[in-house]
Design a protein around this motif. Structure first.
Motif, mmCIF file in Angstrom:
data_model
loop_
_atom_site.group_PDB
_atom_site.id
_atom_site.type_symbol
_atom_site.label_atom_id
_atom_site.label_comp_id
_atom_site.label_asym_id
_atom_site.label_seq_id
_atom_site.Cartn_x
_atom_site.Cartn_y
_atom_site.Cartn_z
ATOM 1 N N SER A 93 0.853 -1.187 0.000
ATOM 2 C CA SER A 93 0.000 0.000 0.000
ATOM 3 C C SER A 93 0.889 1.237 0.000
ATOM 4 C CB SER A 93 -0.952 -0.021 1.197
ATOM 5 O OG SER A 93 -0.225 -0.053 2.407
ATOM 6 N N PRO A 94 0.336 2.391 -0.365
ATOM 7 C CA PRO A 94 1.133 3.618 -0.417
ATOM 8 C C PRO A 94 1.834 3.899 0.917
ATOM 9 C CG PRO A 94 -1.002 3.968 -1.444
ATOM 10 C CD PRO A 94 -1.057 2.619 -0.789
ATOM 11 N N GLY A 95 3.076 4.300 0.816
ATOM 12 C CA GLY A 95 3.859 4.642 1.991
ATOM 13 C C GLY A 95 4.657 3.493 2.580
ATOM 14 N N ILE A 96 4.412 2.279 2.131
ATOM 15 C CA ILE A 96 5.145 1.106 2.617
ATOM 16 C C ILE A 96 6.305 0.827 1.659
ATOM 17 C CG2 ILE A 96 5.029 -1.374 3.133
ATOM 18 C CD1 ILE A 96 3.351 0.315 5.050
ATOM 19 N N LEU A 97 7.500 0.613 2.218
ATOM 20 C CA LEU A 97 8.660 0.215 1.432
ATOM 21 C C LEU A 97 8.872 -1.275 1.667
ATOM 22 C CD1 LEU A 97 11.032 0.928 -0.420
ATOM 23 C CD2 LEU A 97 12.359 1.439 1.640
ATOM 24 N N PHE A 98 8.482 -2.090 0.705
ATOM 25 C CA PHE A 98 8.563 -3.539 0.799
ATOM 26 C C PHE A 98 9.981 -3.993 0.479
ATOM 27 C CE2 PHE A 98 8.072 -7.812 -1.049
ATOM 28 C CZ PHE A 98 7.337 -8.438 -0.057
ATOM 29 N N ARG A 99 10.489 -4.945 1.260
ATOM 30 C CA ARG A 99 11.816 -5.510 1.017
ATOM 31 C C ARG A 99 11.619 -6.882 0.369
ATOM 32 N NH1 ARG A 99 15.452 -1.841 3.603
ATOM 33 N NH2 ARG A 99 14.036 -0.177 4.184
ATOM 34 N N ASP A 100 11.960 -6.983 -0.888
ATOM 35 C CA ASP A 100 11.751 -8.188 -1.680
ATOM 36 C C ASP A 100 12.989 -9.072 -1.635
ATOM 37 O OD1 ASP A 100 10.942 -10.104 -3.501
ATOM 38 O OD2 ASP A 100 11.118 -8.787 -5.246
#
Length: 178
Positions: A25-32
């Motif tokens: 979602s907006p504002g989340i920095l996902f670590r893949d």
């Protein structure tokens, strides 16, 4: 692998983790961590390093979904079994469940029936420790089942989000920090 080789290998692993902005979602920095899983050498490093942290555990508990992948690999290296803690509705037989708050909503986790006996010792594994909500919910679910949580291990800890504090007094181990 000695400490210098381990540090070098983990630095390489860190370089493979991708940042995906605004997901889920907006504002989340996902670590893949997908590139880490796709690289045999990096994946082996993660499995070996996490297995070394399992200590006196009888079993590794992997948190859905990426925790299954790295937890299973670590369990194999450590000579332990793996028990998955799943999202609601994914297990045919459920021992117990817990609903908890995420940074972007709520979720429910379920423990499979007839997999962990009271008194078992578990090392909990997930890919990323962020706010600690999922990890804390998993540890609470295990404690309610009479399982001793020996520790929690993550590939990556996002230290600014303070997830480690939510797990006290469970020992927290992170291979990498950002």
């Amino acid at each position: 692998m000695d400490d210098a080789e381990s540090a070098e290998a983990l630095t390489r692993v860190l370089g493979l983790i991708r940042d995906v902005p605004d997901y889920p979602s907006p504002g989340i920095l996902f670590r893949d961590i997908t590139p880490v899983l796709a690289d045999a050498e990096a994946f082996a490093t993660v499995a070996t390093e996490l297995a070394a942290l399992a200590g006196a555990a009888d079993v590794i508990v992997g948190i859905e979904a990426r925790g299954f992948l790295i937890g299973a690999a670590a369990a194999l290296v450590a000579g332990l079994g793996i028990v998955p803690v799943r999202k609601a509705g994914k297990l045919p037989l459920v021992a117990d469940s817990v609903t908890y708050e995420l940074e972007y909503g709520t979720a429910t986790l379920e423990l499979p029936a007839d997999t962990l006996a009271p008194g078992a010792r578990a090392f909990v594994v997930d890919d990323v420790l962020a706010t600690g909500g999922t990890a804390a919910a998993t540890c609470a679910l295990l404690a309610d089942a009479g399982v001793e949580v020996e520790g929690f291990g993550a590939l990556l800890e996002l230290t600014a989000l303070g997830g480690r504090d939510r797990l006290a007094p469970v020992p927290v181990h992170a291979l990498l920090r950002a």
